[in-house]
Design an enzyme around this catalytic site. Structure first.
Site, PDB file in Angstrom:
ATOM      1  N   ASN A   9     -38.179 -57.445  67.286  1.00 37.68           N
ATOM      2  CA  ASN A   9     -37.175 -56.446  67.665  1.00 37.68           C
ATOM      3  C   ASN A   9     -37.691 -55.610  68.824  1.00 37.68           C
ATOM      4  O   ASN A   9     -37.028 -54.684  69.267  1.00 37.68           O
ATOM      5  CB  ASN A   9     -36.859 -55.526  66.470  1.00 37.68           C
ATOM      6  CG  ASN A   9     -35.993 -56.229  65.444  1.00 37.68           C
ATOM      7  OD1 ASN A   9     -34.993 -56.842  65.793  1.00 37.68           O
ATOM      8  ND2 ASN A   9     -36.391 -56.169  64.178  1.00 37.68           N
ATOM      9  N   ASN A  10     -38.892 -55.945  69.309  1.00 39.71           N
ATOM     10  CA  ASN A  10     -39.526 -55.175  70.368  1.00 39.71           C
ATOM     11  C   ASN A  10     -39.091 -55.725  71.728  1.00 39.71           C
ATOM     12  O   ASN A  10     -39.499 -56.811  72.143  1.00 39.71           O
ATOM     13  CB  ASN A  10     -41.045 -55.249  70.199  1.00 39.71           C
ATOM     14  CG  ASN A  10     -41.789 -54.381  71.181  1.00 39.71           C
ATOM     15  OD1 ASN A  10     -41.401 -54.260  72.336  1.00 39.71           O
ATOM     16  ND2 ASN A  10     -42.877 -53.793  70.718  1.00 39.71           N
ATOM     17  N   LYS A  13     -41.911 -56.600  74.240  1.00 38.40           N
ATOM     18  CA  LYS A  13     -42.561 -57.894  73.987  1.00 38.40           C
ATOM     19  C   LYS A  13     -41.678 -59.039  74.490  1.00 38.40           C
ATOM     20  O   LYS A  13     -42.160 -59.998  75.089  1.00 38.40           O
ATOM     21  CB  LYS A  13     -42.810 -58.092  72.487  1.00 38.40           C
ATOM     22  CG  LYS A  13     -43.987 -57.352  71.924  1.00 38.40           C
ATOM     23  CD  LYS A  13     -44.169 -57.767  70.468  1.00 38.40           C
ATOM     24  CE  LYS A  13     -45.316 -57.048  69.798  1.00 38.40           C
ATOM     25  NZ  LYS A  13     -45.534 -57.512  68.425  1.00 38.40           N
ATOM     26  N   ASP A  69     -48.226 -61.185  65.857  1.00 35.62           N
ATOM     27  CA  ASP A  69     -48.691 -59.887  65.394  1.00 35.62           C
ATOM     28  C   ASP A  69     -49.909 -59.573  66.234  1.00 35.62           C
ATOM     29  O   ASP A  69     -50.708 -60.459  66.555  1.00 35.62           O
ATOM     30  CB  ASP A  69     -49.030 -59.885  63.898  1.00 35.62           C
ATOM     31  CG  ASP A  69     -49.074 -58.460  63.334  1.00 35.62           C
ATOM     32  OD1 ASP A  69     -48.452 -57.553  63.942  1.00 35.62           O
ATOM     33  OD2 ASP A  69     -49.721 -58.245  62.303  1.00 35.62           O
ATOM     34  N   PHE A 149     -46.399 -50.427  76.774  1.00 35.84           N
ATOM     35  CA  PHE A 149     -45.931 -49.848  75.518  1.00 35.84           C
ATOM     36  C   PHE A 149     -47.099 -49.802  74.544  1.00 35.84           C
ATOM     37  O   PHE A 149     -48.186 -50.299  74.828  1.00 35.84           O
ATOM     38  CB  PHE A 149     -44.765 -50.661  74.940  1.00 35.84           C
ATOM     39  CG  PHE A 149     -45.097 -52.104  74.657  1.00 35.84           C
ATOM     40  CD1 PHE A 149     -45.432 -52.526  73.380  1.00 35.84           C
ATOM     41  CD2 PHE A 149     -45.088 -53.044  75.684  1.00 35.84           C
ATOM     42  CE1 PHE A 149     -45.739 -53.850  73.121  1.00 35.84           C
ATOM     43  CE2 PHE A 149     -45.401 -54.378  75.430  1.00 35.84           C
ATOM     44  CZ  PHE A 149     -45.726 -54.782  74.142  1.00 35.84           C
ATOM     45  N   TYR A 151     -50.312 -49.016  72.754  1.00 35.77           N
ATOM     46  CA  TYR A 151     -51.584 -48.391  73.142  1.00 35.77           C
ATOM     47  C   TYR A 151     -51.926 -48.615  74.614  1.00 35.77           C
ATOM     48  O   TYR A 151     -53.027 -48.253  75.052  1.00 35.77           O
ATOM     49  CB  TYR A 151     -52.722 -48.950  72.277  1.00 35.77           C
ATOM     50  CG  TYR A 151     -52.623 -48.599  70.804  1.00 35.77           C
ATOM     51  CD1 TYR A 151     -53.159 -47.416  70.307  1.00 35.77           C
ATOM     52  CD2 TYR A 151     -52.002 -49.466  69.907  1.00 35.77           C
ATOM     53  CE1 TYR A 151     -53.084 -47.100  68.962  1.00 35.77           C
ATOM     54  CE2 TYR A 151     -51.916 -49.164  68.554  1.00 35.77           C
ATOM     55  CZ  TYR A 151     -52.458 -47.974  68.086  1.00 35.77           C
ATOM     56  OH  TYR A 151     -52.373 -47.673  66.746  1.00 35.77           O
ATOM     57  N   ASP A 152     -51.049 -49.224  75.382  1.00 34.84           N
ATOM     58  CA  ASP A 152     -51.354 -49.570  76.772  1.00 34.84           C
ATOM     59  C   ASP A 152     -51.909 -48.408  77.606  1.00 34.84           C
ATOM     60  O   ASP A 152     -52.812 -48.612  78.414  1.00 34.84           O
ATOM     61  CB  ASP A 152     -50.125 -50.173  77.473  1.00 34.84           C
ATOM     62  CG  ASP A 152     -49.840 -51.604  77.014  1.00 34.84           C
ATOM     63  OD1 ASP A 152     -50.615 -52.137  76.189  1.00 34.84           O
ATOM     64  OD2 ASP A 152     -48.841 -52.186  77.484  1.00 34.84           O
ATOM     65  N   HIS A 177     -53.921 -60.180  76.050  1.00 31.67           N
ATOM     66  CA  HIS A 177     -54.068 -60.919  74.803  1.00 31.67           C
ATOM     67  C   HIS A 177     -52.820 -61.729  74.478  1.00 31.67           C
ATOM     68  O   HIS A 177     -52.895 -62.897  74.114  1.00 31.67           O
ATOM     69  CB  HIS A 177     -54.351 -59.912  73.672  1.00 31.67           C
ATOM     70  CG  HIS A 177     -53.445 -58.719  73.729  1.00 31.67           C
ATOM     71  ND1 HIS A 177     -53.535 -57.767  74.740  1.00 31.67           N
ATOM     72  CD2 HIS A 177     -52.406 -58.329  72.956  1.00 31.67           C
ATOM     73  CE1 HIS A 177     -52.591 -56.857  74.562  1.00 31.67           C
ATOM     74  NE2 HIS A 177     -51.889 -57.173  73.500  1.00 31.67           N
ATOM     75  N   ARG A 178     -51.645 -61.105  74.626  1.00 29.65           N
ATOM     76  CA  ARG A 178     -50.393 -61.790  74.307  1.00 29.65           C
ATOM     77  C   ARG A 178     -50.154 -62.925  75.304  1.00 29.65           C
ATOM     78  O   ARG A 178     -49.747 -64.018  74.930  1.00 29.65           O
ATOM     79  CB  ARG A 178     -49.219 -60.809  74.307  1.00 29.65           C
ATOM     80  CG  ARG A 178     -47.918 -61.438  73.814  1.00 29.65           C
ATOM     81  CD  ARG A 178     -46.817 -60.411  73.575  1.00 29.65           C
ATOM     82  NE  ARG A 178     -47.205 -59.483  72.522  1.00 29.65           N
ATOM     83  CZ  ARG A 178     -47.599 -58.214  72.735  1.00 29.65           C
ATOM     84  NH1 ARG A 178     -47.621 -57.724  73.947  1.00 29.65           N
ATOM     85  NH2 ARG A 178     -47.948 -57.441  71.732  1.00 29.65           N
TER      86      ARG A 178
END
Length: 193
Positions: A9-10, A13, A69, A149, A151-152, A177-178
């Protein structure tokens, strides 16, 4: 073109992922399949939560899908917030609350080493696959930058003097990482087409 649902829902992302994936794939959001519920993350690992979300959508709709996650793991906090990164400051918290809690806990600590870790769970033709990405860096003393968004604003990747929130999406997607996990996912998908 293959349809594949990204179980999130982000919106941030979703934008990041769509910027990484080629036009061979049509990335659908939960909104696109008219799924409005919140999937509660009840597992104790990133892998467990990613799989839980993907399984939920696959069992309900039978669609190919993937979920991620992500956790921020800080050395001086023994790997916290980790799997609880999104709700570190409590169940009704926001990103600012989470950052403030981390900064408070690191107030007099010199070791600022940390890493972001993402685990993606893919369910394709009813089979499960996992892809992982890591980005090492450090926690800054103050939030810096307006992009990104979570902790960026307080995370600066290794060999950079910028926070993730100071980078544009293209630069962040070179090293995050993503992005690393998604590139592994894309490489896998391209081999089975």
């Amino acid at each position: 073109m293959m349809d594949i649902v990204f179980v999130t829902n982000n919106q941030n992302k979703l934008t990041e992922i769509k910027n990484l994936v080629s036009s061979d794939y049509n990335i659908l959001s939960l909104n696109d399949i008219n799924f409005k519920d919140e999937i509660e993350e009840t597992e104790s690992t990133l892998k467990g939560n990613a799989l839980l979300k993907a399984k939920h959508i696959h069992s309900k709709y039978g669609l190919n899908c993937f979920a991620d996650d992500t956790g921020l793991e800080i050395d001086a906090l023994n790997g916290k917030p980790g799997v609880y990164s999104a709700r570190y400051a409590g169940p009704k918290c926001n990103a600012c609350d989470n950052m403030n809690k981390v900064l408070f806990e690191l107030k007099n600590i010199e070791n600022r080493n940390a890493k972001f870790r993402t685990v993606i769970s893919l369910i394709l033709n009813s089979k499960q696959y996992f892809f992982e990405g890591e980005c090492e860096g450090k926690i800054l003393y103050n939030p810096t930058g307006k992009n990104g968004f979570g902790y960026d604003p307080i995370f600066s990747p290794k060999d950079s003097n910028l926070s993730f929130a100071q980078m544009d999406i293209k630069n962040k997607n070179q090293i995050s990482h993503r992005a690393i996990a998604v590139k592994k996912l894309i490489s896998f998908l391209s081999k089975i087409k």
